[in-house]
Design a protein around this motif. Structure first.
Motif, PDB file in Angstrom:
ATOM      1  N   VAL A 181       0.864  -1.186   0.000  1.00 24.80           N
ATOM      2  CA  VAL A 181       0.000   0.000   0.000  1.00 24.80           C
ATOM      3  C   VAL A 181       0.898   1.233   0.000  1.00 24.80           C
ATOM      4  CG1 VAL A 181      -1.846   1.245   1.166  1.00 24.80           C
ATOM      5  CG2 VAL A 181      -1.741  -1.252   1.316  1.00 24.80           C
ATOM      6  N   GLN A 182       1.009   1.860  -1.142  1.00 21.73           N
ATOM      7  CA  GLN A 182       1.861   3.043  -1.302  1.00 21.73           C
ATOM      8  C   GLN A 182       0.982   4.282  -1.414  1.00 21.73           C
ATOM      9  OE1 GLN A 182       5.259   3.131  -1.393  1.00 21.73           O
ATOM     10  NE2 GLN A 182       5.560   0.921  -1.265  1.00 21.73           N
ATOM     11  N   PHE A 183       1.372   5.328  -0.710  1.00 21.00           N
ATOM     12  CA  PHE A 183       0.618   6.579  -0.755  1.00 21.00           C
ATOM     13  C   PHE A 183       1.538   7.714  -1.195  1.00 21.00           C
ATOM     14  CE2 PHE A 183      -0.805  10.476   1.599  1.00 21.00           C
ATOM     15  CZ  PHE A 183      -1.925  10.717   0.825  1.00 21.00           C
ATOM     16  N   ILE A 184       1.181   8.365  -2.284  1.00 12.45           N
ATOM     17  CA  ILE A 184       1.961   9.497  -2.785  1.00 12.45           C
ATOM     18  C   ILE A 184       1.465  10.753  -2.083  1.00 12.45           C
ATOM     19  CG2 ILE A 184       2.585  10.855  -4.810  1.00 12.45           C
ATOM     20  CD1 ILE A 184       2.071   8.338  -6.479  1.00 12.45           C
ATOM     21  N   SER A 185       2.260  11.253  -1.143  1.00 14.39           N
ATOM     22  CA  SER A 185       1.808  12.389  -0.341  1.00 14.39           C
ATOM     23  C   SER A 185       2.144  13.726  -0.979  1.00 14.39           C
ATOM     24  CB  SER A 185       2.414  12.329   1.062  1.00 14.39           C
ATOM     25  OG  SER A 185       3.821  12.366   0.994  1.00 14.39           O
ATOM     26  N   SER A 186       2.961  13.719  -2.039  1.00 14.73           N
ATOM     27  CA  SER A 186       3.249  14.975  -2.734  1.00 14.73           C
ATOM     28  C   SER A 186       1.986  15.493  -3.415  1.00 14.73           C
ATOM     29  CB  SER A 186       4.341  14.761  -3.781  1.00 14.73           C
ATOM     30  OG  SER A 186       4.480  15.911  -4.596  1.00 14.73           O
ATOM     31  N   THR A 187       1.736  16.782  -3.289  1.00 15.77           N
ATOM     32  CA  THR A 187       0.571  17.394  -3.946  1.00 15.77           C
ATOM     33  C   THR A 187       0.940  18.028  -5.288  1.00 15.77           C
ATOM     34  OG1 THR A 187       0.933  19.445  -2.699  1.00 15.77           O
ATOM     35  CG2 THR A 187      -0.596  17.823  -1.754  1.00 15.77           C
ATOM     36  N   ASN A 188       2.178  17.822  -5.730  1.00 13.98           N
ATOM     37  CA  ASN A 188       2.605  18.389  -7.007  1.00 13.98           C
ATOM     38  C   ASN A 188       1.981  17.628  -8.179  1.00 13.98           C
ATOM     39  OD1 ASN A 188       4.275  20.207  -5.692  1.00 13.98           O
ATOM     40  ND2 ASN A 188       6.023  18.799  -5.722  1.00 13.98           N
ATOM     41  N   ARG A 189       1.618  18.366  -9.201  1.00 13.50           N
ATOM     42  CA  ARG A 189       1.038  17.738 -10.391  1.00 13.50           C
ATOM     43  C   ARG A 189       2.025  16.770 -11.026  1.00 13.50           C
ATOM     44  NH1 ARG A 189      -1.577  21.359 -15.105  1.00 13.50           N
ATOM     45  NH2 ARG A 189      -3.198  21.533 -13.516  1.00 13.50           N
ATOM     46  N   GLU A 190       3.318  17.067 -10.905  1.00 14.85           N
ATOM     47  CA  GLU A 190       4.341  16.219 -11.514  1.00 14.85           C
ATOM     48  C   GLU A 190       4.284  14.793 -10.968  1.00 14.85           C
ATOM     49  OE1 GLU A 190       4.854  19.227 -10.300  1.00 14.85           O
ATOM     50  OE2 GLU A 190       5.314  20.355 -12.137  1.00 14.85           O
ATOM     51  N   ALA A 191       3.927  14.653  -9.684  1.00 15.39           N
ATOM     52  CA  ALA A 191       3.845  13.317  -9.095  1.00 15.39           C
ATOM     53  C   ALA A 191       2.744  12.507  -9.762  1.00 15.39           C
ATOM     54  CB  ALA A 191       3.598  13.430  -7.594  1.00 15.39           C
ATOM     55  N   THR A 192       1.627  13.168 -10.028  1.00 17.02           N
ATOM     56  CA  THR A 192       0.523  12.486 -10.705  1.00 17.02           C
ATOM     57  C   THR A 192       0.916  12.124 -12.130  1.00 17.02           C
ATOM     58  OG1 THR A 192      -1.041  13.783  -9.396  1.00 17.02           O
ATOM     59  CG2 THR A 192      -1.914  12.646 -11.315  1.00 17.02           C
ATOM     60  N   GLU A 193       1.510  13.066 -12.826  1.00 20.78           N
ATOM     61  CA  GLU A 193       1.903  12.837 -14.216  1.00 20.78           C
ATOM     62  C   GLU A 193       2.940  11.730 -14.327  1.00 20.78           C
ATOM     63  OE1 GLU A 193       3.077  16.717 -15.485  1.00 20.78           O
ATOM     64  OE2 GLU A 193       1.006  17.379 -15.860  1.00 20.78           O
ATOM     65  N   GLN A 194       3.780  11.588 -13.284  1.00 14.16           N
ATOM     66  CA  GLN A 194       4.766  10.518 -13.282  1.00 14.16           C
ATOM     67  C   GLN A 194       4.088   9.152 -13.284  1.00 14.16           C
ATOM     68  OE1 GLN A 194       7.652  11.036 -10.180  1.00 14.16           O
ATOM     69  NE2 GLN A 194       9.016   9.441 -10.953  1.00 14.16           N
ATOM     70  N   LEU A 195       2.976   9.065 -12.554  1.00 12.89           N
ATOM     71  CA  LEU A 195       2.226   7.808 -12.542  1.00 12.89           C
ATOM     72  C   LEU A 195       1.728   7.420 -13.930  1.00 12.89           C
ATOM     73  CD1 LEU A 195      -0.229   7.636  -9.489  1.00 12.89           C
ATOM     74  CD2 LEU A 195       1.565   6.019 -10.093  1.00 12.89           C
ATOM     75  N   PHE A 196       1.391   8.441 -14.732  1.00 20.87           N
ATOM     76  CA  PHE A 196       0.799   8.207 -16.050  1.00 20.87           C
ATOM     77  C   PHE A 196       1.687   7.363 -16.962  1.00 20.87           C
ATOM     78  CE2 PHE A 196      -1.940  12.357 -16.187  1.00 20.87           C
ATOM     79  CZ  PHE A 196      -2.639  11.888 -15.100  1.00 20.87           C
ATOM     80  N   THR A 197       2.988   7.442 -16.756  1.00 21.17           N
ATOM     81  CA  THR A 197       3.914   6.902 -17.763  1.00 21.17           C
ATOM     82  C   THR A 197       4.773   5.743 -17.263  1.00 21.17           C
ATOM     83  OG1 THR A 197       5.537   8.602 -17.154  1.00 21.17           O
ATOM     84  CG2 THR A 197       4.047   9.119 -18.966  1.00 21.17           C
ATOM     85  N   MET A 198       4.502   5.230 -16.070  1.00 17.46           N
ATOM     86  CA  MET A 198       5.339   4.162 -15.516  1.00 17.46           C
ATOM     87  C   MET A 198       4.784   2.782 -15.880  1.00 17.46           C
ATOM     88  SD  MET A 198       6.779   5.571 -11.893  1.00 17.46           S
ATOM     89  CE  MET A 198       5.177   5.607 -11.107  1.00 17.46           C
ATOM     90  N   LYS A 199       4.745   2.538 -17.173  1.00 14.75           N
ATOM     91  CA  LYS A 199       4.137   1.313 -17.675  1.00 14.75           C
ATOM     92  C   LYS A 199       4.894   0.066 -17.220  1.00 14.75           C
ATOM     93  CE  LYS A 199       2.010  -0.322 -21.972  1.00 14.75           C
ATOM     94  NZ  LYS A 199       1.813  -0.029 -23.408  1.00 14.75           N
ATOM     95  N   GLU A 200       6.175   0.219 -16.958  1.00 13.25           N
ATOM     96  CA  GLU A 200       6.975  -0.940 -16.550  1.00 13.25           C
ATOM     97  C   GLU A 200       6.721  -1.337 -15.092  1.00 13.25           C
ATOM     98  OE1 GLU A 200       9.773   2.665 -16.111  1.00 13.25           O
ATOM     99  OE2 GLU A 200       7.927   2.078 -17.150  1.00 13.25           O
ATOM    100  N   HIS A 201       6.112  -0.447 -14.319  1.00 13.05           N
ATOM    101  CA  HIS A 201       5.874  -0.732 -12.908  1.00 13.05           C
ATOM    102  C   HIS A 201       4.374  -0.795 -12.549  1.00 13.05           C
ATOM    103  CE1 HIS A 201      10.089   0.042 -12.629  1.00 13.05           C
ATOM    104  NE2 HIS A 201       9.974   1.348 -12.767  1.00 13.05           N
ATOM    105  N   ILE A 202       3.555  -0.001 -13.218  1.00 11.71           N
ATOM    106  CA  ILE A 202       2.120   0.072 -12.935  1.00 11.71           C
ATOM    107  C   ILE A 202       1.363  -0.690 -14.016  1.00 11.71           C
ATOM    108  CG2 ILE A 202       0.140   1.584 -12.559  1.00 11.71           C
ATOM    109  CD1 ILE A 202       2.246   1.997 -10.461  1.00 11.71           C
ATOM    110  N   ASP A 203       0.489  -1.595 -13.610  1.00 20.09           N
ATOM    111  CA  ASP A 203      -0.228  -2.411 -14.593  1.00 20.09           C
ATOM    112  C   ASP A 203      -1.500  -1.762 -15.095  1.00 20.09           C
ATOM    113  OD1 ASP A 203       1.287  -5.069 -14.729  1.00 20.09           O
ATOM    114  OD2 ASP A 203       1.127  -4.717 -12.586  1.00 20.09           O
ATOM    115  N   VAL A 204      -2.159  -0.968 -14.260  1.00 19.17           N
ATOM    116  CA  VAL A 204      -3.389  -0.304 -14.679  1.00 19.17           C
ATOM    117  C   VAL A 204      -3.601   0.938 -13.822  1.00 19.17           C
ATOM    118  CG1 VAL A 204      -4.874  -1.637 -13.122  1.00 19.17           C
ATOM    119  CG2 VAL A 204      -5.856  -0.649 -15.186  1.00 19.17           C
ATOM    120  N   LEU A 205      -4.144   1.992 -14.429  1.00 17.91           N
ATOM    121  CA  LEU A 205      -4.535   3.195 -13.705  1.00 17.91           C
ATOM    122  C   LEU A 205      -6.055   3.252 -13.622  1.00 17.91           C
ATOM    123  CD1 LEU A 205      -2.246   6.017 -15.187  1.00 17.91           C
ATOM    124  CD2 LEU A 205      -2.101   5.020 -12.903  1.00 17.91           C
ATOM    125  N   ILE A 206      -6.560   3.648 -12.449  1.00 18.48           N
ATOM    126  CA  ILE A 206      -7.994   3.829 -12.286  1.00 18.48           C
ATOM    127  C   ILE A 206      -8.237   5.247 -11.771  1.00 18.48           C
ATOM    128  CG2 ILE A 206     -10.100   3.034 -11.156  1.00 18.48           C
ATOM    129  CD1 ILE A 206      -8.803   0.311 -10.826  1.00 18.48           C
TER     130      ILE A 206
END
Length: 420
Positions: A181-206
């Motif tokens: 259970v990982q929680f991204i506590s940064s409120t920067n937009r860059e943190a969210t955008e980073q999630l968008f492109t980590m296909k090698e680590h994240i299997d699906v975005l909801i």
């Protein structure tokens, strides 16, 4: 490593989640269920601290002038904390879909084939104001054998941080690694955008929230997206609708909890029914403080009705406002829904089975109702326990998404030296 830190490296968190997913996939159903029950108990034990953190978010919301509907989604009470803890207990009672053999057969050469349900792996959850999503999504992810990376909105940062802290404390006494259970506590937009492109680590975005959030994820992510949708839900009262049923369903669908996605936003009424029962309809609006935005026919007959513009047909009110349109037949109702619906939930009230069948076949939405409220489009209401969202797309999953929606399949072949 610590999993709740400021200015965190999102990629490192995703890597840790992926490692944890491997360990999680080896656990038994009993071990996962035990963990969910321990988390539920811990959330209830620590509810005062959760409410204190939530009050910080509410204070910021009041200072920024958030709308009432938004504040309602953000607010926690003791009952709401205990409700999402109970949601985890309900998930623990549900059948574990992982490992299910969906089909099996043996080829002529003796090779045995099995199609088996398995976890997706690592789920990235991007959501807005509702802190309960932090718990609901985590429970469903863990039960289905998935790790989860949570990215909640900045408006609930204190609430979410505290909830995850409590869940991590609970996980220390379970077989599930807290890194699942990982929680991204940064409120920067860059943190969210980073999630968008980590296909090698994240299997699906909801993504779960308003239209702008969902569109941002769908349009920019390279990671596969399980798209949830906003709920511009319609209620159509046919000319053969029972009056008491229609008004009761209208009140429930509009007023039970107007700030949620399965609340009715538009009422479509057959002209014959409207003219015959206008007094009862207006009385119902007035008794329930429903503000009417109507087409020209409606405003000419309901004195206090506001004229409806294009945005009234297109958008969610998330309040006690409702758009009202009068039509001449079910086909006009279907045409209006086709143009403005968001493929979430639509309902028809009628005693004519043929009319109902036509509506149910032709309307394109994840969830359709005949003589019932749209408020049932909810994982808990439909027996799924908690839900991770309402899918309005057509691939992989559609409608309220429970445990099976968080799995995929593997084909397992077993032989005795067969070659091709």
């Amino acid at each position: 490593m610590a999993t709740v830190i400021e200015n965190t490296n999102v990629e490192l968190q995703a890597i840790e989640a992926k490692k944890a997913a491997k360990k999680l996939s080896l656990l038994t159903t009993e071990e996962k269920n035990e963990a969910l029950l321990i988390i539920a108990n811990k959330l209830e034990e620590e509810y005062k601290g959760i409410l204190q953190a939530n009050e910080k978010d509410l204070e910021v919301g009041r200072e920024k002038g958030y709308e009432a509907a938004y504040m309602d989604r953000l607010a926690l009470t003791k009952d709401r904390v205990f409700d999402f803890a109970d949601g985890l207990r309900q998930v623990a009672k549900l059948e574990d879909p992982t490992g299910d053999i969906l089909s099996e057969w043996t080829l002529e050469n003796g090779l045995k084939v099995e199609k088996v349900r398995v976890p997706l792996g690592v789920i990235g959850m991007i959501y807005e104001a509702r802190p309960n999503v932090t718990v609901d999504a985590t429970g469903l992810a863990l039960k289905s054998g998935n790790s989860i990376v949570l990215k909640g909105g900045s408006s609930a940062i204190n609430s979410n941080r505290k909830i995850v802290e409590v869940m991590h404390l609970a996980l220390e006494n379970t077989k599930i690694p807290k890194e699942a259970v990982q929680f991204i506590s940064s409120t920067n937009r860059e943190a969210t955008e980073q999630l968008f492109t980590m296909k090698e680590h994240i299997d699906v975005l909801i993504p779960r929230g308003g239209g702008s959030l969902i569109n941002a994820v769908v349009n920019n992510a390279t990671v596969p997206v399980l798209e949830t949708g906003v709920g511009n839900c319609h209620l159509y009262i046919d000319k053969e609708a029972d009056v008491e049923k229609a008004l009761s369903i209208l009140v429930n669908a509009k007023t039970d909890r107007p700030a949620v996605c399965n609340a009715a936003e538009t009422l479509i009424v057959h002209q014959e029914w409207f003219e015959q029962h206008i007094d009862r309809l207006v009385e119902t609006f007035n008794q329930n403080n429903i503000v009417v935005h109507g087409d020209q026919f409606v405003t000419s007959r309901i004195p206090n009705a506001l004229p409806a513009g294009e945005e009234d047909w297109e958008n969610e009110y998330l309040s006690l406002d409702i758009a009202v349109k009068v039509v001449g037949n079910v086909d006009e109702a279907i045409d209006h829904i086709d143009r403005y619906g968001t493929k979430h939930s639509e309902a028809i009230i009628t005693e004519n089975r043929d009319t109902a069948a036509k509506f149910m076949k032709l309307v394109d939405a994840s969830s359709l109702y005949h003589n019932a409220s749209t408020r049932f489009t909810d994982g808990g209401a439909l027996g799924f326990g908690a839900e991770i969202g309402i899918s309005t797309q057509k691939l992989h999953a559609r409608g309220p998404m429970g445990l099976p929606a968080l799995t995929t399949v593997k084909f397992l072949m077993s032989g005795n030296g067969q070659i091709r």
